[in-house]
Write a protein that holds these residues in place. Structure first.
Motif, short mmCIF file in Angstrom:
data_model
loop_
_atom_site.label_atom_id
_atom_site.label_comp_id
_atom_site.label_asym_id
_atom_site.label_seq_id
_atom_site.Cartn_x
_atom_site.Cartn_y
_atom_site.Cartn_z
N PHE A 12 -70.96 -18.91 -62.95
CA PHE A 12 -71.71 -18.12 -63.93
C PHE A 12 -71.23 -16.67 -63.88
O PHE A 12 -70.81 -16.19 -62.83
CB PHE A 12 -73.21 -18.18 -63.65
CG PHE A 12 -73.83 -19.54 -63.86
CD1 PHE A 12 -74.12 -20.00 -65.13
CD2 PHE A 12 -74.12 -20.35 -62.77
CE1 PHE A 12 -74.68 -21.26 -65.32
CE2 PHE A 12 -74.68 -21.60 -62.95
CZ PHE A 12 -74.97 -22.06 -64.23
N VAL A 13 -71.34 -16.01 -65.02
CA VAL A 13 -71.05 -14.59 -65.11
C VAL A 13 -72.38 -13.86 -65.28
O VAL A 13 -73.09 -14.08 -66.26
CB VAL A 13 -70.11 -14.26 -66.29
CG1 VAL A 13 -69.87 -12.75 -66.37
CG2 VAL A 13 -68.80 -15.00 -66.15
N LEU A 14 -72.72 -13.03 -64.29
CA LEU A 14 -73.96 -12.26 -64.35
C LEU A 14 -73.71 -10.99 -65.15
O LEU A 14 -72.93 -10.13 -64.73
CB LEU A 14 -74.44 -11.93 -62.94
CG LEU A 14 -74.73 -13.14 -62.04
CD1 LEU A 14 -75.07 -12.66 -60.62
CD2 LEU A 14 -75.86 -13.99 -62.60
N LEU A 15 -74.37 -10.88 -66.31
CA LEU A 15 -74.13 -9.74 -67.18
C LEU A 15 -74.64 -8.45 -66.57
O LEU A 15 -74.00 -7.41 -66.64
CB LEU A 15 -74.79 -9.98 -68.54
CG LEU A 15 -74.42 -9.03 -69.67
CD1 LEU A 15 -72.91 -9.06 -69.92
CD2 LEU A 15 -75.17 -9.40 -70.95
N PRO A 76 -77.63 -7.06 -52.63
CA PRO A 76 -76.18 -6.94 -52.37
C PRO A 76 -75.33 -7.44 -53.53
O PRO A 76 -74.32 -6.81 -53.88
CB PRO A 76 -76.00 -7.81 -51.11
CG PRO A 76 -77.32 -7.75 -50.42
CD PRO A 76 -78.33 -7.74 -51.51
N LYS A 77 -75.72 -8.56 -54.14
CA LYS A 77 -74.98 -9.07 -55.29
C LYS A 77 -75.10 -8.14 -56.48
O LYS A 77 -74.15 -7.95 -57.25
CB LYS A 77 -75.50 -10.47 -55.65
CG LYS A 77 -74.69 -11.17 -56.73
CD LYS A 77 -73.26 -11.42 -56.30
CE LYS A 77 -72.47 -12.15 -57.35
NZ LYS A 77 -71.02 -12.26 -57.00
N LEU A 78 -76.28 -7.53 -56.63
CA LEU A 78 -76.48 -6.55 -57.70
C LEU A 78 -75.54 -5.36 -57.52
O LEU A 78 -74.91 -4.90 -58.48
CB LEU A 78 -77.94 -6.09 -57.70
CG LEU A 78 -78.29 -4.84 -58.51
CD1 LEU A 78 -77.98 -5.05 -59.99
CD2 LEU A 78 -79.75 -4.47 -58.32
N LEU A 79 -75.42 -4.86 -56.29
CA LEU A 79 -74.56 -3.71 -56.01
C LEU A 79 -73.09 -4.05 -56.25
O LEU A 79 -72.34 -3.25 -56.83
CB LEU A 79 -74.77 -3.23 -54.57
CG LEU A 79 -76.14 -2.65 -54.25
CD1 LEU A 79 -76.27 -2.37 -52.76
CD2 LEU A 79 -76.38 -1.37 -55.05
N LEU A 80 -72.67 -5.24 -55.83
CA LEU A 80 -71.29 -5.66 -56.06
C LEU A 80 -71.00 -5.79 -57.55
O LEU A 80 -69.91 -5.45 -58.01
CB LEU A 80 -71.02 -6.99 -55.35
CG LEU A 80 -70.96 -6.95 -53.81
CD1 LEU A 80 -70.81 -8.36 -53.26
CD2 LEU A 80 -69.79 -6.09 -53.35
N ALA A 96 -78.03 -21.53 -54.57
CA ALA A 96 -78.49 -21.04 -53.26
C ALA A 96 -79.32 -19.77 -53.44
O ALA A 96 -80.36 -19.58 -52.79
CB ALA A 96 -77.29 -20.77 -52.35
N GLN A 97 -78.88 -18.89 -54.34
CA GLN A 97 -79.64 -17.66 -54.58
C GLN A 97 -81.01 -17.97 -55.18
O GLN A 97 -82.02 -17.36 -54.80
CB GLN A 97 -78.86 -16.73 -55.51
CG GLN A 97 -79.48 -15.35 -55.63
CD GLN A 97 -78.67 -14.41 -56.49
OE1 GLN A 97 -78.34 -14.73 -57.63
NE2 GLN A 97 -78.32 -13.24 -55.95
N TYR A 175 -79.07 -11.30 -61.45
CA TYR A 175 -78.99 -12.32 -60.42
C TYR A 175 -79.43 -13.65 -61.03
O TYR A 175 -79.89 -13.69 -62.18
CB TYR A 175 -79.86 -11.98 -59.20
CG TYR A 175 -81.34 -12.02 -59.45
CD1 TYR A 175 -82.11 -13.10 -59.05
CD2 TYR A 175 -81.99 -10.96 -60.07
CE1 TYR A 175 -83.48 -13.12 -59.27
CE2 TYR A 175 -83.34 -10.97 -60.29
CZ TYR A 175 -84.09 -12.05 -59.90
OH TYR A 175 -85.44 -12.08 -60.12
N CYS A 176 -79.25 -14.73 -60.29
CA CYS A 176 -79.60 -16.05 -60.80
C CYS A 176 -81.11 -16.25 -60.72
O CYS A 176 -81.66 -16.40 -59.62
CB CYS A 176 -78.88 -17.14 -60.01
SG CYS A 176 -77.12 -17.23 -60.35
N GLU A 177 -81.75 -16.26 -61.86
CA GLU A 177 -83.18 -16.50 -61.92
C GLU A 177 -83.44 -17.62 -62.91
O GLU A 177 -82.69 -17.82 -63.87
CB GLU A 177 -83.92 -15.22 -62.31
CG GLU A 177 -85.40 -15.30 -62.05
CD GLU A 177 -86.05 -13.92 -61.99
OE1 GLU A 177 -87.05 -13.78 -61.29
OE2 GLU A 177 -85.55 -13.00 -62.65
#
Length: 337
Positions: A12-15, A76-80, A96-97, A175-177
């Protein structure tokens, strides 16, 4: 894939956020550092000070642990993502998230109700508080909260895994929600939406009801106090706690109980910021640092640390002076010779 999943999507690509990324990175990084330092500090302070080894602070240490885990499952994923051109996450990584976020988030939602009940018992029955909230009871409440959180996460993650994702893979979120992911599925998501609405609605309703009833009883008890200062302090504490609860549950309810539509996605991102990033940072200040006992213990710990550093520095300086003096004496002896 397991079960009825026939997904062709492998990632997935998180916009995420497309504007002011550098500024948002600095803001979210500072918030995350504050969250880690604040919550880790509370845990260490409680563990290293025997006078804080009572049920209330036992629960506070677990709340701080949950805030760290809860925030770390997302931030952390948000910052990356704010630094990368395309924020990509694998399908398994996304699932997993979802699991860890749901597990820690649900556990914290229940835990806030447990802490409100603990405060009610402490104020309503102060003489029987330690007997009513024994270590065994506290452990059972903590284990029960984690168990319910994990079961809820398993239900939602398993329900997601039965869906097929064969179309667009761009998630309009950071993030994956679950709600944004359901919009991308090419399967019928009616069952997922129903299960999510029932579970989230039940958890929010029962937890908020328990919190409101507990704090209402606390206020009724403190209202009979003769001391106006005591009543004001109790009212101020209850108000700050209820504001934190309203921020957490309100933003969760907005996203998960809001009608599913692409129009609501941007609003959902804003709501998610509050309960994934802001609330874990605020909890140490609201639940711990407003407490006089915690503040006095923290003050003693800081003074002890400062005095120890000063003592070590003084010893170091004295050692250097001694070495210098011995060196000077040695040189004079050589000169005399």
């Amino acid at each position: 894939m397991a079960g009825g999943n026939h997904s062709s999507t492998t990632e997935f690509v998180l916009l995420g956020f497309t504007d002011l990324q550098e500024l948002l990175f600095i803001i979210f990084l500072l918030i995350y550092i504050t969250t880690l330092v604040g919550n880790l500090g509370i845990i260490v302070l409680i563990k290293t000070n025997p006078q804080l080894h009572v049920p209330m602070y036992f629960f506070l240490s677990h709340l701080s642990f949950l805030d760290i885990c809860y925030s770390s499952s997302v931030t952390p994923k948000l910052l990356l993502g704010l630094l990368a051109e395309r924020n990509i996450i694998s399908f398994n990584g996304c699932m997993a998230q979802v699991f860890f976020f749901a597990a820690f988030g649900t556990t914290e939602a229940i835990f806030l109700a447990v802490m409100a009940y603990d405060r009610y018992v402490a104020i309503r029955e102060p003489l029987h508080y330690l007997a009513a909230m024994s270590h065994g009871v506290c452990v059972q409440l903590v284990v029960g909260s984690y168990t319910i959180g994990s079961l809820n996460a398993i239900v939602h993650t398993s329900a997601l895994l039965r869906l097929s994702f064969c179309g667009p893979n761009i998630v309009n979120h950071f993030y994956c929600e679950i709600p944004p992911l359901l919009l991308l599925s090419c399967s019928d998501t009616w069952l997922n939406e129903m299960v999510m609405a029932v579970c989230v609605g039940f958890i929010i309703t029962t937890s908020v009801l328990a919190i409101v009833v507990s704090y209402a009883c606390i206020l009724l008890t403190t209202w009979s106090m003769r001391s106006a200062q005591g009543r004001h302090k109790a009212f101020s504490t209850c108000t700050s706690h209820l504001m934190a609860v309203a921020l957490f549950y309100g933003s969760v309810a907005f996203l998960y109980l809001h009608p599913f539509s692409r129009y609501a996605e941007d609003q959902g991102k804003t709501a998610s910021i509050f309960y994934t990033v802001v609330t874990p940072m605020l909890n140490p200040f609201i639940y711990s640092l407003r407490n006089n006992e915690v503040k006095s213990t923290l003050r003693r710990a800081v003074n002890k640390l400062v005095s120890r550093m000063y003592s070590d520095r003084s010893c170091s300086n004295q050692t250097k002076v001694g070495i210098t003096r011995r060196s000077g004496v040695s040189k004079r002896n050589k000169a005399d010779t």
